[in-house]
Design a protein around this motif. Structure first.
Motif, PDB file in Angstrom:
ATOM      1  N   SER A  20       0.478 -11.600 -11.323  1.00 28.04           N
ATOM      2  CA  SER A  20       1.437 -12.036 -10.324  1.00 28.04           C
ATOM      3  C   SER A  20       2.742 -11.264 -10.526  1.00 28.04           C
ATOM      4  CB  SER A  20       1.674 -13.536 -10.482  1.00 28.04           C
ATOM      5  OG  SER A  20       2.629 -13.976  -9.569  1.00 28.04           O
ATOM      6  N   LYS A  72      -9.721 -12.907  -5.770  1.00 28.65           N
ATOM      7  CA  LYS A  72      -9.281 -13.615  -4.568  1.00 28.65           C
ATOM      8  C   LYS A  72      -8.918 -15.070  -4.892  1.00 28.65           C
ATOM      9  CE  LYS A  72     -10.302 -14.000   0.303  1.00 28.65           C
ATOM     10  NZ  LYS A  72      -9.202 -13.264   0.858  1.00 28.65           N
ATOM     11  N   PHE A  85      -5.397 -14.522  -5.905  1.00 31.54           N
ATOM     12  CA  PHE A  85      -4.606 -13.831  -4.888  1.00 31.54           C
ATOM     13  C   PHE A  85      -5.303 -13.996  -3.537  1.00 31.54           C
ATOM     14  CE2 PHE A  85      -3.951 -11.812  -9.000  1.00 31.54           C
ATOM     15  CZ  PHE A  85      -2.577 -11.942  -9.119  1.00 31.54           C
ATOM     16  N   PRO A  86      -5.091 -15.162  -2.900  1.00 26.36           N
ATOM     17  CA  PRO A  86      -5.843 -15.514  -1.691  1.00 26.36           C
ATOM     18  C   PRO A  86      -5.651 -14.570  -0.512  1.00 26.36           C
ATOM     19  CG  PRO A  86      -4.139 -17.157  -2.164  1.00 26.36           C
ATOM     20  CD  PRO A  86      -4.165 -16.199  -3.311  1.00 26.36           C
ATOM     21  N   GLU A  87      -4.570 -13.817  -0.496  1.00 30.04           N
ATOM     22  CA  GLU A  87      -4.352 -12.883   0.611  1.00 30.04           C
ATOM     23  C   GLU A  87      -5.069 -11.554   0.383  1.00 30.04           C
ATOM     24  OE1 GLU A  87      -0.304 -12.591   2.090  1.00 30.04           O
ATOM     25  OE2 GLU A  87       0.140 -14.519   1.131  1.00 30.04           O
ATOM     26  N   GLY A  88      -5.848 -11.478  -0.690  1.00 27.93           N
ATOM     27  CA  GLY A  88      -6.629 -10.273  -0.952  1.00 27.93           C
ATOM     28  C   GLY A  88      -5.829  -9.185  -1.633  1.00 27.93           C
ATOM     29  N   ASP A 114      -4.071  -6.980  -0.517  1.00 29.49           N
ATOM     30  CA  ASP A 114      -2.767  -6.735   0.096  1.00 29.49           C
ATOM     31  C   ASP A 114      -1.774  -7.862  -0.168  1.00 29.49           C
ATOM     32  OD1 ASP A 114      -3.635  -4.290   1.200  1.00 29.49           O
ATOM     33  OD2 ASP A 114      -4.628  -5.386   2.819  1.00 29.49           O
ATOM     34  N   ASP A 115      -2.158  -8.827  -1.003  1.00 30.40           N
ATOM     35  CA  ASP A 115      -1.265  -9.937  -1.335  1.00 30.40           C
ATOM     36  C   ASP A 115       0.034  -9.363  -1.909  1.00 30.40           C
ATOM     37  OD1 ASP A 115       0.010 -12.139  -2.705  1.00 30.40           O
ATOM     38  OD2 ASP A 115      -1.912 -13.179  -2.724  1.00 30.40           O
ATOM     39  N   ASP A 166       2.119 -10.585  -3.791  1.00 31.16           N
ATOM     40  CA  ASP A 166       2.370 -11.048  -5.160  1.00 31.16           C
ATOM     41  C   ASP A 166       1.522 -10.284  -6.190  1.00 31.16           C
ATOM     42  OD1 ASP A 166       3.767 -12.801  -6.933  1.00 31.16           O
ATOM     43  OD2 ASP A 166       1.929 -13.999  -7.111  1.00 31.16           O
TER      44      ASP A 166
END
Length: 164
Positions: free
Chosen positions: A55, A105, A108-111, A113-114, A116
């Motif tokens: 993160s 994932k 980092f749920p946005e994949g 491109d997250d 964070d």
């Protein structure tokens, strides 16, 4: 038995041990304090560098150029590995794409491109391993024999991994 490995053989041994364990304690030393946190190894590359996702606001992400120690432990298989090196963020979208997977994932749920998500590389400077792949019963009898005979138990293989 002490058995050191050099160059490509050392990298091969490092990869085989760390990739089987996958999780390590990522350890830093700051302000007279040792801090450790669990991290998932994404890859050990062909140069012996260890790759992680973290993160953006985490402590590991702030370790640019700082010394870290990675401690791998698999007591079930009597396998242990210690890696010391320098950590730093790497901005490489192709590498993120290559390493990102379903388990990533979860964090980092946005994949890939997250915003964070950061990529961390630890450049290995030193490594040591202990690998007693015998079963627990064999290890137990080796220790029992040593205790009865006043000798040192057979501890399996151990040594240094010299990557350069």
């Amino acid at each position: 038995m002490e058995k050191d490995f050099e160059d490509q053989e050392a990298i091969k041994k490092l990869k085989s041990l760390a990739e089987d364990i996958r999780f390590c304690m990522y350890t830093t030393y700051k302000n007279n304090r040792i801090d450790s946190r669990p991290m998932t190894t994404q890859e050990i590359d062909n140069e012996g560098n260890v790759w992680f996702f973290a993160s953006r606001n985490s402590e590991p992400a702030s370790n640019n150029g700082e010394s870290v120690t990675l401690i791998y432990s698999e007591p079930k298989n009597n396998t242990y590995l210690s890696i010391s090196g320098n950590a730093g963020q790497v901005h490489d979208e192709a590498k993120k794409e290559e390493l990102f997977n379903v388990m990533s994932k979860a964090w980092f749920p946005e994949g890939k491109d997250d915003p964070d998500l950061v990529l961390i590389r630890v450049v290995t400077e030193e490594a040591a391993y202990w690998d007693a792949t015998s079963s627990k019963m064999v290890v137990f009898f080796s220790m029992l024999k040593a205790a009865l005979t006043g000798t040192t138990p057979e501890g399996g293989d151990h040594g240094k991994l010299n990557l350069t």
